[in-house]
Design an enzyme around this catalytic site. Structure first.
Site, PDB file in Angstrom:
ATOM      1  N   ASP A 118       0.861  -1.187   0.000  1.00  7.37           N
ATOM      2  CA  ASP A 118       0.000   0.000   0.000  1.00  7.37           C
ATOM      3  C   ASP A 118       0.892   1.230   0.000  1.00  7.37           C
ATOM      4  O   ASP A 118       1.942   1.234   0.659  1.00  7.37           O
ATOM      5  CB  ASP A 118      -0.907   0.007   1.232  1.00  7.37           C
ATOM      6  CG  ASP A 118      -1.971  -1.087   1.194  1.00  7.37           C
ATOM      7  OD1 ASP A 118      -2.383  -1.478   0.085  1.00  7.37           O
ATOM      8  OD2 ASP A 118      -2.392  -1.527   2.272  1.00  7.37           O
ATOM      9  N   ASP A 136      -7.123  -1.561  -4.151  1.00 11.19           N
ATOM     10  CA  ASP A 136      -8.102  -1.215  -3.111  1.00 11.19           C
ATOM     11  C   ASP A 136      -9.111  -0.196  -3.633  1.00 11.19           C
ATOM     12  O   ASP A 136     -10.314  -0.318  -3.375  1.00 11.19           O
ATOM     13  CB  ASP A 136      -7.394  -0.647  -1.882  1.00 11.19           C
ATOM     14  CG  ASP A 136      -6.430  -1.621  -1.245  1.00 11.19           C
ATOM     15  OD1 ASP A 136      -6.618  -2.845  -1.397  1.00 11.19           O
ATOM     16  OD2 ASP A 136      -5.471  -1.157  -0.597  1.00 11.19           O
TER      17      ASP A 136
END
Length: 163
Positions: A118, A136
């Site tokens: 991330d 995401d």
């Protein structure tokens, strides 16, 4: 274009863009060596290894947990791909394609790195959003599209005289 073809394109495009951005930020931009990079006063590029699922829940440090999450992602992607193939609307098929591509992208990360990479971090006025990636964002957009398709598009199609 058929809904099925659009769903496949959405899934593949999501997977490719997700993996390309992760490869770039990790290997070329070298975020691990740079640390936090402030892009704007409300957006940073950072490195966070998510060993859990959404929002870092159910963190898995061992190999068993890692591969269980990979397996779960693959099963979810297959089930959602079948649903996308059977979808009646373009929006549902594309939305499911986004979710499938996102799940596949995060499964690739878990398989290669043992965690999901991330790197996108938005924050403002003391509020800090979770660090996330393209996969995401695609999953969230896909869920939003499915909800819209289910509650708005389906209702319009079911209401006589409103097509």
């Amino acid at each position: 274009m058929t809904p099925q073809r659009a769903g496949v394109i959405a899934a593949l495009a999501t997977l490719v863009v997700d993996q390309a951005t992760k490869l770039w930020v990790y290997h070329i931009f070298d975020i691990a060596a740079r640390g936090v990079v402030e892009v704007t006063p409300f957006f940073n590029i950072v490195l966070v290894w998510n060993r859990g699922v959404s929002y870092g829940l159910f963190q898995q440090d061992g190999a068993l947990g890692r591969w269980l999450l990979v397996g779960l992602s693959v099963i979810a992607a297959i089930v959602l791909a079948v649903w996308a193939w059977r979808a009646r609307t373009l929006l549902a098929s594309v939305s499911l394609g986004l979710i499938v591509g996102g799940a596949a992208g995060n499964a690739v990360d878990r398989s290669i790195y043992g965690a999901v990479l991330d790197f996108l971090h938005f924050h403002a006025a003391g509020f800090s959003w979770y660090v996330f990636n393209v996969a995401d964002a695609a999953i969230v957009a896909g869920v939003a599209g499915l909800l819209y398709d289910s509650f708005v598009v389906e209702r319009r199609q079911d209401t006589p005289g409103e097509n």
